[in-house]
Design an enzyme around this catalytic site. Structure first.
Site, PDB file in Angstrom:
ATOM      1  N   TRP A 357       0.937  -1.282  -0.082  1.00  0.00           N
ATOM      2  CA  TRP A 357       0.007   0.033   0.147  1.00  0.00           C
ATOM      3  C   TRP A 357       0.960   0.954  -0.022  1.00  0.00           C
ATOM      4  O   TRP A 357       0.385   2.365  -0.114  1.00  0.00           O
ATOM      5  CB  TRP A 357      -0.961   0.072   1.043  1.00  0.00           C
ATOM      6  CG  TRP A 357      -0.276   0.109   2.448  1.00  0.00           C
ATOM      7  CD1 TRP A 357       0.464  -0.723   3.193  1.00  0.00           C
ATOM      8  CD2 TRP A 357      -0.306   1.302   3.445  1.00  0.00           C
ATOM      9  NE1 TRP A 357       0.825  -0.238   4.321  1.00  0.00           N
ATOM     10  CE2 TRP A 357       0.445   0.947   4.509  1.00  0.00           C
ATOM     11  CE3 TRP A 357      -1.135   2.563   3.437  1.00  0.00           C
ATOM     12  CZ2 TRP A 357       0.381   1.814   5.694  1.00  0.00           C
ATOM     13  CZ3 TRP A 357      -1.114   3.259   4.400  1.00  0.00           C
ATOM     14  CH2 TRP A 357      -0.345   3.191   5.541  1.00  0.00           C
ATOM     15  N   ASP A 358       2.133   1.064   0.170  1.00  0.00           N
ATOM     16  CA  ASP A 358       3.048   2.317   0.110  1.00  0.00           C
ATOM     17  C   ASP A 358       2.882   2.958  -1.084  1.00  0.00           C
ATOM     18  O   ASP A 358       3.188   4.198  -1.103  1.00  0.00           O
ATOM     19  CB  ASP A 358       4.498   1.665   0.129  1.00  0.00           C
ATOM     20  CG  ASP A 358       4.815   0.786   1.435  1.00  0.00           C
ATOM     21  OD1 ASP A 358       3.922   0.407   2.085  1.00  0.00           O
ATOM     22  OD2 ASP A 358       6.004   0.632   1.667  1.00  0.00           O
ATOM     23  N   GLU A 488       1.889  -1.609  13.254  1.00  0.00           N
ATOM     24  CA  GLU A 488       1.927  -2.906  13.270  1.00  0.00           C
ATOM     25  C   GLU A 488       2.721  -3.671  14.730  1.00  0.00           C
ATOM     26  O   GLU A 488       2.472  -4.692  14.919  1.00  0.00           O
ATOM     27  CB  GLU A 488       2.676  -3.690  12.329  1.00  0.00           C
ATOM     28  CG  GLU A 488       2.242  -3.354  10.818  1.00  0.00           C
ATOM     29  CD  GLU A 488       2.974  -3.677   9.720  1.00  0.00           C
ATOM     30  OE1 GLU A 488       2.703  -3.919   8.443  1.00  0.00           O
ATOM     31  OE2 GLU A 488       4.435  -3.410   9.856  1.00  0.00           O
ATOM     32  N   LYS A 601       4.624   2.249  16.015  1.00  0.00           N
ATOM     33  CA  LYS A 601       5.585   2.059  14.961  1.00  0.00           C
ATOM     34  C   LYS A 601       5.478   3.028  13.711  1.00  0.00           C
ATOM     35  O   LYS A 601       6.752   3.500  13.519  1.00  0.00           O
ATOM     36  CB  LYS A 601       5.566   0.634  14.382  1.00  0.00           C
ATOM     37  CG  LYS A 601       6.589   0.301  13.258  1.00  0.00           C
ATOM     38  CD  LYS A 601       6.321  -0.965  12.305  1.00  0.00           C
ATOM     39  CE  LYS A 601       6.938  -1.340  11.353  1.00  0.00           C
ATOM     40  NZ  LYS A 601       6.856  -2.664  10.538  1.00  0.00           N
ATOM     41  N   GLN A 602       4.433   3.538  13.497  1.00  0.00           N
ATOM     42  CA  GLN A 602       4.350   4.542  12.534  1.00  0.00           C
ATOM     43  C   GLN A 602       3.064   5.196  12.613  1.00  0.00           C
ATOM     44  O   GLN A 602       2.186   4.866  13.423  1.00  0.00           O
ATOM     45  CB  GLN A 602       4.405   4.036  11.062  1.00  0.00           C
ATOM     46  CG  GLN A 602       3.372   3.133  10.578  1.00  0.00           C
ATOM     47  CD  GLN A 602       3.794   2.539   9.333  1.00  0.00           C
ATOM     48  OE1 GLN A 602       4.475   1.727   9.067  1.00  0.00           O
ATOM     49  NE2 GLN A 602       3.259   2.921   8.276  1.00  0.00           N
TER      50      GLN A 602
END
Length: 775
Positions: A357-358, A488, A601-602
């Protein structure tokens, strides 16, 4: 963090021989042209630690999944863009001793990547065990004009000896992938031929049966004059070579010019491959190294003309952003709608070179602003072509009625990721693909893309969301259970805000698409209703009910949405209070401990806030940022960019600049100790976003271009270029001034610091925020 790359505005330079950094440098100095790429391996033999890699777009192998516990719905394979025939090889012997930098004394060494012109160079002086000293220089490029061609000019100078130099150009198809699940090689030989200074090798992948033919032609020059000494050929399975010996005196230079062609069954019939490889070689030889390079160089200059970012006052930052732009441009050209962008591009094997999906979330904006419109359109077409596969993927999980679940990882539309919490739970990727349709139309104005491509994808995704939620009698709301968001470090959670928000937004946008089609393309819309068996009244009533009654976890006291149910049950100790010895937590902590911790994580909740800034007040954005950023460990390469953009939005300029630098030099400084696996190509799209959308404050709102720029204290100025609405703009921030130069005849309207501005064709507008008027 490493600090051995010399800072330079246009070049990546490594001085000194660093075997301990070999794999890192092989990634950093990689070259490619959108159809193929090459890690910066040496032409001559190197017996030290190295990751050899030559990759060809679209050529993949379905490596059988290796898991300990099989679950229903698991994909049977993980697709990989595989290591292919090594075309760069030139073995060298000096008076019978092989040149191998792992076994000689390296007296000097410089490696250089000229990003402005797309040229990889290397120079070194080495002393062999026999006492002979040689000076070697090599120049290599993968042509972006003749995209089947790679070219090498390799020169050896005899410094202190006379005798014999033997050069052996070769093609080696007996290659392997280090990440092979079962240690098998993926190629079988179809044919090989070698004669004189020319050779061809055709190989075929197991299972997928892609064929690849690689050709080579070379000649040897001594002090600039062609050498006609005897050529000795040798071949074996998946390998051909040609050797030539040259007598030299002290001071003589031997130059090998080697041209290679790479053609595949993606473009030609199998029985045509050798012929086509030879045709490509013949054209390259006819042109010669210098003319080929001149054409290649000029096209790179054209690319920089439309995509360059200039920084005055910070060479490290300048080098960083240009490195990111260079890698994006050489990874994806947009010329073939069958291709997409792998997280590592053509620079390594990790993530298999396949699509995540990046692409939609982090790469599309770069190509929208810097490349012809067809390039970004092809990224969307790629997903439309895979719609039927997305429907099949959803069916495997029990969804019906044409519901589409796009894969988390794919090469051909089929899901090929095999981690449960990602394959089955990280469904927010559907939202990213839907948003990309909106992003493209909002930026380009090409609303007709909805008829029918965009609509068909939106319909399938909306049908998925309407089945993925369920009604909670307890909450009297629709809920989304058992998902994993972008963070994640949380698995199998209920009511992840970002996932649910994207679902509701997609349903709303699909309803808008339906209204547009009914008004503008009524006959086509009737055809689509029949084709997809779309019960408009029944299905859209359900969508409206979900839109109005979706549950979002919220903390009213703090005025923020929660990442998921139960997030406040965690110990909310900020990252800053973690001992340095605990970082990075993904390498120091058990997975159990990570899952119970609050650390992110992000960007997760902030991912939605970033995408839909207009739906939140500045105070709401600040409240969310102040809560979530201190809990974020940024252990994803995709994390800093979103935080940089939001920090700029709320006036945290120092934080925005910090996050920008972190992403801009992520690979050059090996920030996460993983550059040896390959570069973070999709993160580089995020780097561009953090600059243009963060520092530049650029955003397109309802089709209107807006800017809210700031200049970091350490910089004198910056400028970037974008294409928008048929115009090409150069955007500059210098001191208090903001300058918009229109390098086209097309008039453009924009909103700068909240003030409406018109930039007429071939005109320049200067603004000053303090005075709040055009000067």
């Amino acid at each position: 963090m490493k600090d051995y790359i010399i800072h330079h505005n246009w070049k990546i330079i490594e001085e000194g021989f660093n075997p301990e950094y070999m794999r890192i440098s092989e990634s950093i100095f990689s070259i490619g042209n959108g159809k193929m790429g090459q890690r910066a391996n040496f032409e001559e033999k190197y017996s030290g630690d190295s990751l050899n890699g030559t990759y060809v777009a679209g050529i993949y192998y379905p490596d059988k999944t290796r898991v300990g516990w099989w679950k229903n719905g698991y994909p049977e394979y993980f697709a990989k863009i595989i290591n292919s025939t090594n075309w760069i090889g030139i073995r060298v012997k000096i008076n019978g001793e092989e040149l191998d930098l792992a076994k000689v004394k390296v007296l000097s060494f410089t490696r250089e990547l000229d990003m402005q012109h797309g040229l990889l160079s290397r120079r070194f002086v080495a002393e062999l065990k026999n006492g002979n000293q040689v000076e070697v220089s090599s120049h290599r490029f993968v042509s972006i004009t003749a995209t089947e061609i790679g070219a090498i000019r390799y020169t050896v100078k005899a410094i202190n000896f006379s005798g014999e130099i033997q050069v052996t150009p070769y093609l080696d198809g007996d290659v392997e992938n280090e990440d092979s699940n079962y240690d098998e090689k993926f190629w079988v030989e179809i044919s090989r031929a070698v004669g004189g200074n020319e050779g061809y090798l055709t190989v075929e992948t197991l299972k997928t049966q892609f064929q690849l033919c690689t050709g080579m032609w070379f000649h040897v020059l001594k002090n600039g004059e062609k050498v006609d000494s005897k050529i000795t050929n040798r071949n074996k399975e998946k390998y051909v070579e040609a050797s030539q010996k040259v007598s030299v005196a002290e001071g003589d230079e031997i130059t090998v010019e080697k041209f290679s062609s790479t053609v595949s069954s993606l473009y030609y019939k199998n029985d045509e491959l050798v012929e086509k490889a030879k045709e490509a070689i013949d054209l390259a030889v006819e042109a010669g190294f210098d003319i080929l390079f001149e054409s290649h160089k000029n096209k790179w200059l054209d690319k920089w003309e439309t995509s360059d970012i200039k920084i005055e006052g910070d060479v490290a930052a300048q080098q960083g952003i240009r490195f990111n732009i260079f890698q994006l441009n050489q990874t994806y050209s947009g010329e073939d709608e069958r291709f997409n962008i792998g997280p590592k591009g053509f620079t390594g094997e990790k993530y298999g070179g396949v699509t995540y999906w990046d692409t939609e979330a982090y790469c599309l904006p770069f190509y929208l602003s810097t490349a012809p419109q067809q390039v970004s359109r092809n990224l969307l077409i790629y997903r439309h072509k895979h719609l039927q596969k997305a429907i099949e993927n959803a069916e495997k999980l029990g969804f019906t009625n044409g519901a589409a679940l796009y894969p988390m990882v794919t090469i051909n539309g089929e899901e090929c990721h095999n981690e449960w919490e990602i394959t089955f739970e990280e469904v927010h990727r559907n939202g990213a693909i839907a948003y990309a349709i909106y992003d493209y139309i909002n930026y380009t104005g090409d609303k007709e893309y909805l008829a029918p491509y965009g609509f068909e994808v939106l319909l399938g995704i909306s049908r998925f969301w309407s089945q993925r939620v369920n009604w909670s009698a307890d909450k009297q709301k629709y809920v989304m259970l058992g998902v994993t968001g972008p963070n994640e470090y949380e698995n199998n959670v209920n009511n992840n805000f970002h996932t649910s928000y994207m679902a509701v937004w997609t349903l709303k946008y699909t309803l808008e698409a339906i209204a547009y089609l009914k008004a503008e393309f009524p006959f086509l819309y009737e055809e689509l209703i029949t084709k997809w068996k779309f019960n408009e009244i029944q299905e859209t009533e359900k969508w409206q009910d979900i839109i109005q009654n979706m549950y979002f976890p919220r903390d009213e006291k703090r005025g923020i949405y929660l990442q998921q149910d139960g997030f406040l049950d965690k110990d909310l100790t900020p990252v800053a209070e973690l001992p340095e010895s605990d970082r990075p937590i993904n390498q120091k902590w058990s997975w159990d401990r990570i899952l119970r911790a609050p650390y992110i994580k992000q960007a997760d909740t902030l991912q939605s806030v970033y995408l839909f800034q207009e739906n939140f007040t500045k105070e709401e954005i600040k409240a969310h940022f102040d809560f979530y950023e201190p809990l974020t460990v940024h252990e994803s390469s995709l994390s800093p960019c979103v935080h940089s953009i939001l920090a700029a939005k709320i006036g945290y300029q120092e934080k925005s600049y910090e996050m920008y630098l972190r992403t801009a030099r992520l690979d050059l400084d090996d920030y996460n100790n993983d550059t040896e696996d390959g570069l973070h190509i999709t993160s580089m799209g995020g780097t561009w976003m953090s600059f243009v959308m963060g520092l530049g404050g650029m955003r397109v709102v309802n089709g209107e271009l807006t800017f809210n720029p700031f200049l970091p204290d350490k910089w004198k100025s910056y400028s970037f270029r974008i294409d928008f609405g048929g115009a090409h703009l150069k955007v500059t921030k210098e001191g208090d001034f903001f300058v918009l130069e229109n390098h086209s005849a097309k008039e453009v309207k924009a909103l700068v610091w909240g003030e409406k501005v018109t930039i007429k064709g071939n005109d320049t507008v200067r603004l000053r925020k303090v005075a709040k008027h055009i000067l």
